[in-house]
Design a protein around this motif. Structure first.
Motif, PDB file in Angstrom:
ATOM      1  N   CYS A   1     -39.234  25.382  -9.331  1.00  0.00           N
ATOM      2  CA  CYS A   1     -40.257  24.910  -8.612  1.00  0.00           C
ATOM      3  C   CYS A   1     -40.160  24.469  -7.130  1.00  0.00           C
ATOM      4  N   MET A   2     -38.961  24.713  -6.644  1.00  0.00           N
ATOM      5  CA  MET A   2     -38.632  24.864  -5.303  1.00  0.00           C
ATOM      6  C   MET A   2     -39.461  25.858  -4.497  1.00  0.00           C
ATOM      7  N   ASP A   3     -39.906  25.419  -3.362  1.00  0.00           N
ATOM      8  CA  ASP A   3     -40.558  26.442  -2.531  1.00  0.00           C
ATOM      9  C   ASP A   3     -39.610  27.120  -1.752  1.00  0.00           C
ATOM     10  N   THR A   4     -39.487  28.265  -1.805  1.00  0.00           N
ATOM     11  CA  THR A   4     -38.628  29.193  -1.034  1.00  0.00           C
ATOM     12  C   THR A   4     -39.190  29.971   0.218  1.00  0.00           C
ATOM     13  N   SER A   5     -40.640  29.807   0.360  1.00  0.00           N
ATOM     14  CA  SER A   5     -41.087  30.647   1.546  1.00  0.00           C
ATOM     15  C   SER A   5     -40.647  29.961   2.786  1.00  0.00           C
ATOM     16  N   PRO A   6     -40.357  30.811   4.029  1.00  0.00           N
ATOM     17  CA  PRO A   6     -39.920  30.834   5.223  1.00  0.00           C
ATOM     18  C   PRO A   6     -40.522  29.251   5.654  1.00  0.00           C
ATOM     19  N   LEU A   7     -40.141  28.247   6.130  1.00  0.00           N
ATOM     20  CA  LEU A   7     -40.763  27.232   6.923  1.00  0.00           C
ATOM     21  C   LEU A   7     -40.445  27.272   8.515  1.00  0.00           C
ATOM     22  N   VAL A   8     -41.690  27.171   9.204  1.00  0.00           N
ATOM     23  CA  VAL A   8     -41.543  27.355  10.645  1.00  0.00           C
ATOM     24  C   VAL A   8     -41.977  25.731  11.005  1.00  0.00           C
ATOM     25  N   LEU A   9     -41.048  25.173  11.503  1.00  0.00           N
ATOM     26  CA  LEU A   9     -41.259  23.952  12.061  1.00  0.00           C
ATOM     27  C   LEU A   9     -42.463  23.911  13.057  1.00  0.00           C
ATOM     28  N   LYS A  10     -43.249  22.874  12.980  1.00  0.00           N
ATOM     29  CA  LYS A  10     -44.194  22.406  13.955  1.00  0.00           C
ATOM     30  C   LYS A  10     -43.647  22.159  15.448  1.00  0.00           C
ATOM     31  N   SER A  11     -44.328  22.686  16.427  1.00  0.00           N
ATOM     32  CA  SER A  11     -44.243  22.799  17.699  1.00  0.00           C
ATOM     33  C   SER A  11     -44.439  21.129  18.409  1.00  0.00           C
ATOM     34  N   THR A  12     -45.161  20.337  17.298  1.00  0.00           N
ATOM     35  CA  THR A  12     -45.213  19.104  17.819  1.00  0.00           C
ATOM     36  C   THR A  12     -44.189  18.190  17.299  1.00  0.00           C
ATOM     37  N   TYR A  13     -43.729  17.226  18.012  1.00  0.00           N
ATOM     38  CA  TYR A  13     -42.793  16.366  17.476  1.00  0.00           C
ATOM     39  C   TYR A  13     -43.290  14.845  17.193  1.00  0.00           C
TER      40      TYR A  13
ATOM     41  N   GLU B   1     -38.413  26.918  23.655  1.00  0.00           N
ATOM     42  CA  GLU B   1     -38.306  26.031  24.838  1.00  0.00           C
ATOM     43  C   GLU B   1     -39.325  25.051  24.957  1.00  0.00           C
ATOM     44  N   ARG B   2     -40.389  25.288  24.529  1.00  0.00           N
ATOM     45  CA  ARG B   2     -41.472  24.330  24.954  1.00  0.00           C
ATOM     46  C   ARG B   2     -41.439  23.093  23.910  1.00  0.00           C
ATOM     47  N   TRP B   3     -41.179  23.617  22.673  1.00  0.00           N
ATOM     48  CA  TRP B   3     -40.868  22.433  21.538  1.00  0.00           C
ATOM     49  C   TRP B   3     -39.795  21.839  21.947  1.00  0.00           C
ATOM     50  N   LEU B   4     -38.491  22.134  22.482  1.00  0.00           N
ATOM     51  CA  LEU B   4     -37.469  21.340  22.841  1.00  0.00           C
ATOM     52  C   LEU B   4     -37.823  20.386  23.960  1.00  0.00           C
ATOM     53  N   HIS B   5     -38.563  20.719  24.960  1.00  0.00           N
ATOM     54  CA  HIS B   5     -38.956  19.999  25.847  1.00  0.00           C
ATOM     55  C   HIS B   5     -39.804  18.727  25.579  1.00  0.00           C
ATOM     56  N   GLN B   6     -40.731  19.242  24.541  1.00  0.00           N
ATOM     57  CA  GLN B   6     -41.664  18.439  24.248  1.00  0.00           C
ATOM     58  C   GLN B   6     -40.810  17.111  23.438  1.00  0.00           C
ATOM     59  N   VAL B   7     -39.914  17.696  22.541  1.00  0.00           N
ATOM     60  CA  VAL B   7     -39.164  16.542  21.932  1.00  0.00           C
ATOM     61  C   VAL B   7     -38.686  15.681  22.843  1.00  0.00           C
ATOM     62  N   PHE B   8     -37.840  16.030  23.878  1.00  0.00           N
ATOM     63  CA  PHE B   8     -37.157  15.096  24.672  1.00  0.00           C
ATOM     64  C   PHE B   8     -38.141  14.399  25.880  1.00  0.00           C
ATOM     65  N   GLN B   9     -39.270  14.965  26.021  1.00  0.00           N
ATOM     66  CA  GLN B   9     -40.396  14.258  26.782  1.00  0.00           C
ATOM     67  C   GLN B   9     -40.618  12.821  25.967  1.00  0.00           C
ATOM     68  N   ARG B  10     -40.391  12.979  24.624  1.00  0.00           N
ATOM     69  CA  ARG B  10     -40.873  11.703  23.977  1.00  0.00           C
ATOM     70  C   ARG B  10     -39.690  10.620  24.075  1.00  0.00           C
TER      71      ARG B  10
ATOM     72  N   GLU C   1     -40.320  16.111   8.465  1.00  0.00           N
ATOM     73  CA  GLU C   1     -40.248  14.668   8.663  1.00  0.00           C
ATOM     74  C   GLU C   1     -38.447  14.431   8.730  1.00  0.00           C
ATOM     75  N   MET C   2     -37.797  15.111   7.910  1.00  0.00           N
ATOM     76  CA  MET C   2     -36.269  14.990   8.136  1.00  0.00           C
ATOM     77  C   MET C   2     -35.587  15.528   9.330  1.00  0.00           C
ATOM     78  N   VAL C   3     -36.251  16.516   9.924  1.00  0.00           N
ATOM     79  CA  VAL C   3     -35.798  17.212  11.206  1.00  0.00           C
ATOM     80  C   VAL C   3     -36.108  16.222  12.293  1.00  0.00           C
ATOM     81  N   ASP C   4     -37.475  15.794  12.341  1.00  0.00           N
ATOM     82  CA  ASP C   4     -38.002  14.817  13.212  1.00  0.00           C
ATOM     83  C   ASP C   4     -37.234  13.647  13.252  1.00  0.00           C
ATOM     84  N   GLY C   5     -37.011  13.268  11.959  1.00  0.00           N
ATOM     85  CA  GLY C   5     -36.036  12.075  11.742  1.00  0.00           C
ATOM     86  C   GLY C   5     -35.005  11.909  12.655  1.00  0.00           C
TER      87      GLY C   5
END
Lengths: 303, 197
Positions: free
Chosen positions: B24-36, B88-97, B174-178
């Motif tokens: 019952c594990m979801d195996t469809s591709p996950l695209v991470l959110k661009s907001t961190y 690029e925008r995603w990573l900039h947004q992460v480090f702006q935080r 949540e794990m990646v953001d963590g």
């Protein structure tokens, strides 16, 4: 075929039991199978960012017959073990941060496959993301009648007392077998060829404390770990060639030979008992048929 | 009588029953959110909010993604985990935080106490048995300080291991953001320390 490691999955051993261990038709290529029009496209993968860690499964659910509580306890124990392993591995990973395993794996594969002129390998590509869907799409898109997939994995043993490199070499048909969905082309029994290769380089006189072992791998800018990985990849080069070149009669002859037990090497409490394919000064190449069917190159301990 | 069950535990229970039959594990591709979301490992909020008093101004000169395949973090229990389309925008947004960690990110080099360059060396996910792990490593090069010598480049690693309940979007996100949050926490502390010396 998608890189579900055999030892992590219950399916391959079960399938082998059903099929019979002696009958493994796709572990070698007949002269007729070697020839192909238009060549074979190649995809190499390393589906990890750094050296992996390993943990033992808790296994409580299996012992107690399953259930909610046992599954929850299993999960909790395994996360604790994973966190410890990840923290212990940090100095080694930091020391290996500039070690470009991905490029070395690609170079090794290309060198090995191009030397087998009959294989007619062509159009090499590299991926970090491996899934059945991606692979199937690649087979749909290729102009080749078959594709070669070479998947690499490198990891620390559970006690960090060995570095292992695992390689899966597989050849898949573009044509979908009747009665199967497109990803069925990657089903182990539908592959034209498959070979699991496991290179193991143990640490000499390892400690029973994993943290102590990883310090030795990581010392001097990961000198020992680099040596182990380089040696493994160099071995991968000749083993890929050797395994693809092997004819079915050679395979059968090895499978009929007597097993030897390399009991002087115990890694993760495993004793490597198998049939000798080749003996070198510093390593033995064995065919193991249980619990997984694979080639294991077991080196003398280093360090 | 009222029972409060963690929905994730219920899911784990259902999985433990069903997985042998269908999985019952979801195996469809996950695209991470661009907001961190930096909340998982947010440091002392009061200290972080006291930005004006500390006036630790940081200029991010360059952000270089050095990963072999910048489009993916790998596969977790058969599920591809991919970076957002505008990487690029995603990573900039992460480090702006980093703003949340007691420094002030400024666009102008001349107003910055410290100028840094960040290289994203690796970001990958992996799983084993019931666990999932994210590892992210950056190298920070200190290019310029208004006063004092630049420290040597330094590696920062964010690693998170947790139970893989059902391989779902939220728990992977949540794990990646963590993992990013752990990096920010340590980098923020070093930057604040640099500013105060």
């Amino acid at each position: 075929m998608v890189i579900v490691k055999c030892r992590w999955s219950a399916l391959p051993p079960i399938a082998m039991l059903l099929a019979g261990c002696i009958s493994v038709p796709n572990h070698s290529l007949t002269p007729l199978q070697r020839e192909i029009e238009g060549g074979r496209e190649v995809e190499v993968s390393v589906a990890q960012g750094e050296i992996k860690t390993n943990i033992n499964s808790s296994g409580l659910a299996a012992v107690t017959g399953g259930g909610f509580l046992a599954a929850a306890i299993d999960a909790s124990i395994e996360v604790h073990r994973a966190k410890l392993a990840e923290s212990y591995a940090k100095p080694l990973r930091d020391a290996l941060i500039e070690y470009d395993f991905d490029s070395k794996a690609q170079e090794t594969t290309k060198r090995a496959l191009t030397e087998l002129s009959w294989l007619r390998s062509t159009d090499y590509s590299f991926v970090k993301e491996v899934s059945a869907e991606n692979r199937s799409a690649k087979l749909d898109a290729t102009n080749s009648k078959q594709m070669i997939f070479v998947d690499y994995e490198y990891e620390l043993s559970v006690e960090f007392d060995a570095i292992e490199v695992n390689i899966l070499v597989a050849i898949a048909d573009k044509k979908i077998p009747s009665g199967y969905v497109p990803t069925g082309r990657l089903n182990p029994k539908n592959l034209v060829y498959q070979r699991w290769i496991n290179v193991i380089i143990p640490l000499s006189n390892p400690s029973s404390v994993a943290e102590e072992n990883v310090k030795r791998w990581a010392a001097d800018d990961a000198l020992l770990a680099r040596q182990a990985l380089n040696t493994s990849l160099e071995s991968a080069y000749w083993m890929i060639k050797k395994s693809l070149s092997q004819f079915p009669e050679e395979e059968r002859s090895i499978r009929k030979s007597k097993k030897i037990d390399l009991s002087q090497y115990h890694i993760k409490s495993q004793t490597y008992s198998g049939r000798v394919i080749e003996q070198k000064d510093n390593a033995s190449l064995l065919l193991l048929t249980w619990p997984d069917d694979k080639w294991v190159l077991l080196f003398n301990p280093i360090g | 009588m009222r029972f409060d069950f963690n929905p994730r535990l219920i899911r784990l229970y259902i999985c433990s029953l069903a997985v042998t039959i269908t999985g019952c594990m979801d195996t469809s591709p996950l695209v991470l959110k661009s907001t961190y979301e930096s909340l998982p490992a947010r440091p002392n909020i009061d200290q972080a909010r006291d930005k004006s008093a500390m006036a630790c101004t940081i200029n991010l000169d360059k952000l270089i993604d050095k990963r072999a395949d910048p489009l993916t973090l790998g596969t977790l229990a058969g599920r591809p985990v991919r970076t957002p389309p505008n990487r690029e925008r995603w990573l900039h947004q992460v480090f702006q935080r980093l703003d949340d960690y007691g420094v002030i990110m400024v666009g102008n080099e001349s107003t910055a106490k410290v100028q840094i360059e960040i290289e994203l060396l690796t970001a990958w996910v992996s799983g084993m048995y019931e666990t999932k792990t994210a590892n992210i490593v950056i190298r920070v090069t200190y290019l310029h300080r208004n006063d004092g010598e630049n420290p040597d480049p330094k590696l920062y690693r964010g690693a998170v291991s947790s139970v893989n309940w059902a391989n779902e979007d939220d728990e992977i996100q949540e794990m990646v953001d963590g993992a990013f949050a752990k990096i920010m926490q340590n980098l923020g502390a070093d930057l604040r320390s640099l500013c105060s010396t």
